[in-house]
Design a protein around this motif. Structure first.
Motif, mmCIF file in Angstrom:
data_model
loop_
_atom_site.group_PDB
_atom_site.id
_atom_site.type_symbol
_atom_site.label_atom_id
_atom_site.label_comp_id
_atom_site.label_asym_id
_atom_site.label_seq_id
_atom_site.Cartn_x
_atom_site.Cartn_y
_atom_site.Cartn_z
ATOM 1 N N PHE A 195 0.890 -1.269 -0.029
ATOM 2 C CA PHE A 195 -0.052 -0.046 0.028
ATOM 3 C C PHE A 195 0.983 1.313 0.102
ATOM 4 C CE2 PHE A 195 -2.391 -3.261 1.915
ATOM 5 C CZ PHE A 195 -3.786 -3.269 1.152
ATOM 6 N N ILE A 196 2.177 1.238 -0.178
ATOM 7 C CA ILE A 196 3.194 2.356 0.038
ATOM 8 C C ILE A 196 2.872 3.219 -1.218
ATOM 9 C CG2 ILE A 196 5.407 3.170 -0.349
ATOM 10 C CD1 ILE A 196 6.249 0.664 1.352
ATOM 11 N N ALA A 197 2.665 2.758 -2.473
ATOM 12 C CA ALA A 197 2.162 3.554 -3.617
ATOM 13 C C ALA A 197 0.962 4.286 -3.448
ATOM 14 C CB ALA A 197 2.375 2.721 -4.851
ATOM 15 N N GLY A 198 -0.269 3.649 -2.847
ATOM 16 C CA GLY A 198 -1.476 4.174 -2.681
ATOM 17 C C GLY A 198 -1.140 5.191 -1.634
ATOM 18 N N ALA A 199 -0.584 5.203 -0.521
ATOM 19 C CA ALA A 199 -0.404 5.935 0.216
ATOM 20 C C ALA A 199 0.310 7.251 -0.256
ATOM 21 C CB ALA A 199 0.678 5.619 1.772
ATOM 22 N N ALA A 200 1.066 7.132 -1.100
ATOM 23 C CA ALA A 200 1.622 8.241 -1.810
ATOM 24 C C ALA A 200 0.642 9.112 -2.660
ATOM 25 C CB ALA A 200 3.001 8.094 -2.619
ATOM 26 N N GLU A 201 -0.410 8.223 -3.389
ATOM 27 C CA GLU A 201 -1.268 8.934 -4.101
ATOM 28 C C GLU A 201 -2.406 9.696 -3.135
ATOM 29 O OE1 GLU A 201 -1.480 5.744 -7.811
ATOM 30 O OE2 GLU A 201 -3.322 5.890 -6.392
ATOM 31 N N ILE A 215 7.372 16.427 -2.135
ATOM 32 C CA ILE A 215 7.154 15.261 -1.110
ATOM 33 C C ILE A 215 8.492 14.973 -0.577
ATOM 34 C CG2 ILE A 215 6.548 13.067 -1.356
ATOM 35 C CD1 ILE A 215 4.771 14.114 -4.059
ATOM 36 N N GLU A 216 8.609 14.582 0.829
ATOM 37 C CA GLU A 216 9.839 14.286 1.241
ATOM 38 C C GLU A 216 10.213 12.992 1.031
ATOM 39 O OE1 GLU A 216 11.260 13.256 5.930
ATOM 40 O OE2 GLU A 216 9.179 14.026 5.432
ATOM 41 N N ILE A 234 8.159 6.457 -5.042
ATOM 42 C CA ILE A 234 8.470 7.098 -6.372
ATOM 43 C C ILE A 234 7.157 6.819 -7.099
ATOM 44 C CG2 ILE A 234 9.849 6.749 -8.490
ATOM 45 C CD1 ILE A 234 12.238 6.592 -6.862
ATOM 46 N N HIS A 235 6.898 5.722 -7.285
ATOM 47 C CA HIS A 235 5.709 5.294 -8.066
ATOM 48 C C HIS A 235 4.473 6.032 -7.839
ATOM 49 C CE1 HIS A 235 7.588 1.060 -9.395
ATOM 50 N NE2 HIS A 235 8.159 1.969 -10.068
#
Length: 335
Positions: A195-201, A215-216, A234-235
């Motif tokens: 879920f990391i990429a989803g969290a970044a979204e 974004i840090e 990154i994604h």
């Protein structure tokens, strides 16, 4: 979080493991009333030394754990200090992986005194799987050749510089220090990997076309332990611009002496390849160097070499002008 803060550095003697305390001191100095050190060998932030009771009498609102040993655990040697802070009525703010309620007797002591236990490193519960859908707005992500070399400082400094240049911009924290400074964000290293990429979204949603999210970054794409959070970030960030962070002279990963760091060019290329999975137009905008160990002449030489090697402006966010970097970052959006 109740201010002002008493920054707890415990018995940690290495500055890099106290980067949370240094970050809060440097970017929220007016909110810091003092430091709480367990011995004379502990990191010195240059703040008044105060025990919890004395800090509370002077108006402190929270004890902030300002150190982060590898693994993010709260050692038993700190328990009595945290209990003393709770008895004094100070809220306790922690960015550690160990939850404060898991420290023996701390929750009960806090309830008795009316203090709050605030765990910053707890992500939201409703994080979705990433979609990869292109979002509106503009995004900048800091990436690095290693951990603990300036990605947060660079993001904070660029946020201020872009704002001064007239840009509509927000700082988006992804680690405990940035979250404490900004009062919001998502602790990416505590998010389940899928879920990391989803969290970044989630962290950087749709915005006006001229709006910038800075974004840090976290980890490093070639790091033997922490590359996973870097790739997902990154994604999901879909950055239009990457700013590469590097410390000249660091030849191996911090706390991993058997693993040499890669060159700036190699790291920039790998990060751009990853970024172009979700944003084919991603580009390198600038290089940020941590030159704190260099004198003025060596700093200038390092900046010149980095700029020549990568073909973008180079700067030190704590030491040199960022004007050329801001021009480079804003270039395509104004063109």
């Amino acid at each position: 979080m109740r201010k002002p803060y008493l920054l707890f550095v415990g018995d940690i003697a290495k500055n890099l493991q106290a980067k949370t305390a240094f970050g809060i001191r440097d970017w929220a100095r007016d909110a810091c009333i003092g430091q709480f050190r367990l011995n004379e060998n502990a990191v010195d932030l240059g703040l008044p030394n105060l025990a919890p009771e004395a800090a509370a009498m002077q108006g402190a609102g929270s004890l902030v754990i300002g150190v982060a040993p590898i693994g993010g655990q709260i050692p038993p040697a700190w328990h009595s200090a945290l209990l003393a802070a709770a008895r004094a009525g100070l809220d306790i703010v922690s960015g550690m992986h160990t939850l404060l309620a898991d420290v023996p007797h701390l929750a009960e002591t806090a309830r008795t005194s009316g203090a709050r236990l605030v765990d910053v490193r707890v992500p939201p519960r409703d994080i979705p799987v990433a979609t990869g859908r292109k979002r509106t707005g503009r995004r900048l992500l800091t990436v690095g050749t290693d951990c603990a070399l300036g990605k947060k400082y660079t993001a904070l400094a660029l946020t201020a510089a872009l704002r001064s240049a007239g840009a509509d911009v927000d700082f988006r924290p992804t680690g405990q220090t940035g979250i404490i400074i900004a009062g919001s964000g998502i602790p990416m290293d505590a998010v389940v990997t899928d879920f990391i990429a989803g969290a970044a979204e989630m962290l950087s949603p749709d915005a006006q076309e001229t709006h910038w999210d800075v974004i840090e970054g976290q980890g490093a794409i070639y790091h033997p332990a922490f590359a996973g959070v870097t790739l997902g970030l990154i994604h999901g960030s879909q950055p239009d611009v990457l700013v590469l962070c590097h410390e000249p002279g660091r030849d191996h990963f911090h706390s991993f002496p058997d693993f040499p760091t890669r060159s700036m060019g190699e790291v920039a290329g790998a990060c751009l390849d990853a970024a172009r999975v979700t944003n084919p137009l991603a580009r390198l905008g600038a290089v940020s160097l941590n030159t704190s160990r260099l004198d003025d002449a060596a700093c200038a030489q390092a900046l010149d070499r980095a700029s020549a090697a990568l073909g973008v402006p180079a700067f030190d966010p704590m030491r040199t002008s960022m004007e050329a970097a801001v021009t480079s970052i804003l270039g395509s959006s104004r063109g």
